[in-house]
Enzyme design. Structure first.
Site, PDB file in Angstrom:
ATOM      1  N   LYS A   1       0.880  -1.173   0.000  1.00  0.00           N
ATOM      2  CA  LYS A   1       0.000   0.000   0.000  1.00  0.00           C
ATOM      3  C   LYS A   1       0.917   1.222   0.000  1.00  0.00           C
ATOM      4  CE  LYS A   1      -1.978   2.980   2.035  1.00  0.00           C
ATOM      5  NZ  LYS A   1      -1.766   4.415   1.698  1.00  0.00           N
TER       6      LYS A   1
ATOM      7  N   GLU B   1       9.233   1.180  11.177  1.00  0.00           N
ATOM      8  CA  GLU B   1      10.265   2.217  11.000  1.00  0.00           C
ATOM      9  C   GLU B   1       9.538   3.550  11.070  1.00  0.00           C
ATOM     10  OE1 GLU B   1      12.290   1.035   7.364  1.00  0.00           O
ATOM     11  OE2 GLU B   1      13.484  -0.419   8.477  1.00  0.00           O
TER      12      GLU B   1
ATOM     13  N   CYS C   1      13.606  10.781   7.126  1.00  0.00           N
ATOM     14  CA  CYS C   1      13.413  10.364   8.517  1.00  0.00           C
ATOM     15  C   CYS C   1      14.690  10.535   9.328  1.00  0.00           C
ATOM     16  CB  CYS C   1      12.955   8.914   8.555  1.00  0.00           C
ATOM     17  SG  CYS C   1      14.051   7.828   7.654  1.00  0.00           S
TER      18      CYS C   1
ATOM     19  N   GLU D   1       8.591  16.119  15.925  1.00  0.00           N
ATOM     20  CA  GLU D   1       9.058  15.980  14.543  1.00  0.00           C
ATOM     21  C   GLU D   1       8.272  16.926  13.634  1.00  0.00           C
ATOM     22  OE1 GLU D   1       7.978  12.465  12.192  1.00  0.00           O
ATOM     23  OE2 GLU D   1      10.067  12.302  11.580  1.00  0.00           O
TER      24      GLU D   1
HETATM   25  P1  NAD Z   1       2.110   8.318   7.648  1.00  0.00           P
HETATM   26  O1  NAD Z   1       2.241   7.555   8.910  1.00  0.00           O
HETATM   27  O2  NAD Z   1       1.152   9.436   7.600  1.00  0.00           O
HETATM   28  O3  NAD Z   1       1.711   7.354   6.449  1.00  0.00           O
HETATM   29  C1  NAD Z   1       2.483   6.224   6.105  1.00  0.00           C
HETATM   30  C2  NAD Z   1       1.595   5.211   5.412  1.00  0.00           C
HETATM   31  O4  NAD Z   1       0.653   4.700   6.350  1.00  0.00           O
HETATM   32  C3  NAD Z   1       0.787   5.769   4.254  1.00  0.00           C
HETATM   33  O5  NAD Z   1       0.769   4.820   3.215  1.00  0.00           O
HETATM   34  C4  NAD Z   1      -0.592   5.941   4.861  1.00  0.00           C
HETATM   35  O6  NAD Z   1      -1.645   5.880   3.924  1.00  0.00           O
HETATM   36  C5  NAD Z   1      -0.637   4.734   5.786  1.00  0.00           C
HETATM   37  N1  NAD Z   1      -1.603   4.832   6.885  1.00  0.00           N
HETATM   38  C6  NAD Z   1      -1.999   5.939   7.556  1.00  0.00           C
HETATM   39  N2  NAD Z   1      -2.886   5.606   8.528  1.00  0.00           N
HETATM   40  C7  NAD Z   1      -3.046   4.260   8.473  1.00  0.00           C
HETATM   41  C8  NAD Z   1      -3.836   3.323   9.201  1.00  0.00           C
HETATM   42  N3  NAD Z   1      -4.635   3.712  10.206  1.00  0.00           N
HETATM   43  N4  NAD Z   1      -3.752   2.024   8.869  1.00  0.00           N
HETATM   44  C9  NAD Z   1      -2.938   1.617   7.867  1.00  0.00           C
HETATM   45  N5  NAD Z   1      -2.192   2.448   7.132  1.00  0.00           N
HETATM   46  C10 NAD Z   1      -2.220   3.768   7.428  1.00  0.00           C
HETATM   47  O7  NAD Z   1       3.588   8.811   7.296  1.00  0.00           O
HETATM   48  P2  NAD Z   1       4.030   9.744   6.076  1.00  0.00           P
HETATM   49  O8  NAD Z   1       3.530  11.123   6.351  1.00  0.00           O
HETATM   50  O9  NAD Z   1       3.689   9.081   4.785  1.00  0.00           O
HETATM   51  O10 NAD Z   1       5.629   9.711   6.196  1.00  0.00           O
HETATM   52  C11 NAD Z   1       6.356  10.588   7.020  1.00  0.00           C
HETATM   53  C12 NAD Z   1       6.711   9.910   8.329  1.00  0.00           C
HETATM   54  O11 NAD Z   1       7.434   8.722   8.070  1.00  0.00           O
HETATM   55  C13 NAD Z   1       7.622  10.728   9.227  1.00  0.00           C
HETATM   56  O12 NAD Z   1       7.201  10.577  10.561  1.00  0.00           O
HETATM   57  C14 NAD Z   1       8.992  10.074   9.045  1.00  0.00           C
HETATM   58  O13 NAD Z   1       9.885  10.248  10.121  1.00  0.00           O
HETATM   59  C15 NAD Z   1       8.595   8.658   8.895  1.00  0.00           C
HETATM   60  N6  NAD Z   1       9.641   7.897   8.206  1.00  0.00           N
HETATM   61  C16 NAD Z   1      10.389   7.003   8.930  1.00  0.00           C
HETATM   62  C17 NAD Z   1      11.408   6.282   8.312  1.00  0.00           C
HETATM   63  C18 NAD Z   1      12.260   5.299   9.063  1.00  0.00           C
HETATM   64  O14 NAD Z   1      12.966   4.554   8.424  1.00  0.00           O
HETATM   65  N7  NAD Z   1      12.212   5.269  10.376  1.00  0.00           N
HETATM   66  C19 NAD Z   1      11.651   6.478   6.942  1.00  0.00           C
HETATM   67  C20 NAD Z   1      10.872   7.398   6.244  1.00  0.00           C
HETATM   68  C21 NAD Z   1       9.854   8.095   6.881  1.00  0.00           C
END
Ligand code: NAD
Length: 501
Positions: free
Chosen positions: A193, A269, A303, A405
């Site tokens: 997804k 992650e 991230c 963040e």
């Molecule tokens: P997000 O959590 O908003 O979304 C990530 C994914 O989760 C998307 O595909 C979204 O549609 C899905 N999602 C959202 N709610 C959900 C639910 N209830 N059930 C299932 N899926 C759901 O994150 P984002 O805004 O896309 O990305 C930015 C974030 O990601 C930042 O916090 C960043 O630090 C983190 N990040 C972490 C790493 C790492 O390796 N630790 C790497 C990249 C980004």
């Protein structure tokens, strides 16, 4: 073709042709009655109409993945699987320009960045994990028994089954293949997804899978949002055996709850509030260059990026001024312009969040060293999700700016006096993803890297990644480690076979 020009090119309200983006289920494009808009972060123009998966469509993707597991994919030898993954990597490289154009359109990031990082790493993720599964042995133990004949034990690695892969938008292909590569190498099948903000490259990868000869159902993509949409349908589906997620910590918590039903394993992650620690004995120019990258690369949407910069007091003022000059020299602009150092944020919604922190910093009394607002962009770019690279001083560790963040091109600079003090302040945070330490003192480098509570500590560098090493976050930044053999721990089930002799 999965990303198709509509029969009669649809005109968006902005007057441009929009792509139709479909799901990829069981080796074929699948449309949905419902679609959502994907807009360009550069100028708000309609880029694509993306299919939004129903619960039934997610179910059919999971069923296809299950059938593939029992079918041809499950019967391949490791060598055959490895060959296919090499073919996938070669397929991405063969269509490098298509992936580059798709990733840059979705994210607005500079082409130079996507060309050197996102797309090559997307391909490399398949080769690296193909090599890992080829070369990693399992364990063997001989044991004695009362009858003197003994027994032997050996371990077998088996796939966990159907893996749900939930991805963010900041490094879409890179982070998705970072999970799909090892999952497939270990013999699993996947339902991906992608983020609703970046639907294109995951969909293109379906075409590459077909061309490489990966059996139908091994790699599936369903598009949509999180709650009440494809994300929730996938993570709550009982046919999914394990869930791997990259995204915000709050989302990770929701996913962990969903995974509790059926006691399914998760790899998470998540977010960070990463600190750079700059000691007065550092190589000053290298620390400035590295900190500029760690604060502003990908418009601060990495991230591992730095949002807190602790600088030892004797060099604090000089460091602030040098970082300011670097930030102000960065050119914002179109991805294809080689002079562009920074693109826009991913969306207007994300810009609202980042700008709310810019306002909060001002309200809290921060000194704005540079930036703090929205740049004046020419022509149609004025409608994009642009923000200025921003540096603040004058706030302490307890401020929201130092604790939460933001995920934008911004950092708070704070002076420190002693090593002991800075360690205490850096560790006083709920996140623990990454750090960058700048010093020429070797003993101190080892001491500080060991003491900071993070999953990844860089010394005199940032974002230097050997894909065989463990990757993940401490504290609220993650659960589990992926990378090299560590990925095998999540994507396989170890089985012990005990044979009485
Ligand atoms: P997000 O959590 O908003 O979304 C990530 C994914 O989760 C998307 O595909 C979204 O549609 C899905 N999602 C959202 N709610 C959900 C639910 N209830 N059930 C299932 N899926 C759901 O994150 P984002 O805004 O896309 O990305 C930015 C974030 O990601 C930042 O916090 C960043 O630090 C983190 N990040 C972490 C790493 C790492 O390796 N630790 C790497 C990249 C980004």
């Amino acid at each position: 073709m999965l990303i198709t020009e509509p029969q009669a090119p649809a005109r968006s309200s902005a007057g441009t042709d929009a792509l139709q983006i479909d799901h990829f289920i069981n080796g074929a494009a699948v449309a949905s009655a419902r679609r959502f808009d994907k807009r360009s972060p550069l100028d708000g123009r309609l880029l694509a109409r993306v299919a939004e998966a129903t619960r039934d469509q997610v179910d059919s993707a999971v069923r296809a993945a299950r059938a593939a597991l029992r079918g041809p994919w499950g019967t391949l030898t490791v060598a055959q699987r490895v060959d296919l993954l090499y073919a996938v990597a070669d397929g991405i490289n063969r269509r490098f320009d298509d992936f580059l154009a798709a990733e840059v359109a979705d994210t607005g990031k500079p082409m130079s960045l996507a060309r050197h990082v996102d797309i090559p790493r997307g391909a490399a993720n398949f080769k690296v994990f193909a090599d890992v599964v080829k070369n990693v042995p399992t364990e063997f133990f001989e044991m004695s028994t009362p009858d003197g004949l003994g027994a032997i034990n050996y371990a077998l690695r088996r796939p966990v089954g159907v893996v749900g892969v939930i991805c963010p938008w900041n490094l879409p292909l890179l982070l998705m293949t970072w999970k799909v590569g090892p999952a497939l190498a270990c013999g699993n099948t996947v339902v991906v997804k992608p983020s609703e903000e970046t639907p294109q490259t995951a969909t293109l990868l379906g075409e590459v899978m077909n061309a490489a000869g990966v059996p139908a159902g091994v790699y599936n993509v369903v598009h949509g949002f999180g709650p009440g949409s494809a994300g929730e349908f996938l993570t709550s589906h009982p046919g999914v055996n394990a869930i791997t997620f990259t995204g915000e910590t709050r989302t990770g918590e929701v996913i962990m709850k969903a995974a509790a039903s059926g006691a399914r394993p998760v790899s998470l992650e998540m977010g960070g509030k990463n600190a750079a620690v700059v000691f007065e004995d550092c190589d000053f120019d290298a620390a400035i260059e590295g900190t500029l990258r760690s604060c502003f690369a990908n418009c601060g949407q990495v991230c591992l990026g730095t949002e807190r910069v602790y600088v030892q007091r004797p060099i604090f003022d000089r460091f602030v001024q040098a970082l300011k000059r670097g930030a102000e020299a960065m050119q914002l602009g179109r991805p294809e312009d080689p002079a562009t150092a920074m693109g826009p944020l991913i969306s207007q919604e994300h810009r609202d969040k980042v700008l709310s922190y810019y306002r909060k910093a001002a309200e809290l009394g921060a000194t704005v060293v540079t930036g703090g607002g929205v740049p004046a962009m020419p022509g149609e770019l004025a409608a994009g999700a642009w923000v200025q690279p921003t540096l603040w001083t004058g706030l302490g560790d307890d401020s929201a700016i130092a604790r939460e963040e933001i995920f934008g091109p911004c950092a708070l600079l704070m002076p420190f006096d002693t090593e002991e003090e800075v360690l205490r302040r850096v560790n006083d945070n709920e996140y623990g993803l990454a750090t960058a330490v700048w010093t020429r003192d070797l003993q101190r480098a080892h001491r500080v890297a060991a003491a900071i509570e993070v999953g990844i500590a860089w010394v005199n560098s940032w974002f230097l990644r050997d894909l065989r090493t463990p990757f993940g976050g401490a504290k609220q930044s993650g659960i589990g480690r992926e990378g090299g053999v560590h990925s095998l721990e999540f994507y396989t089930e170890l089985k012990n076979v005990c044979i009485k002799l």
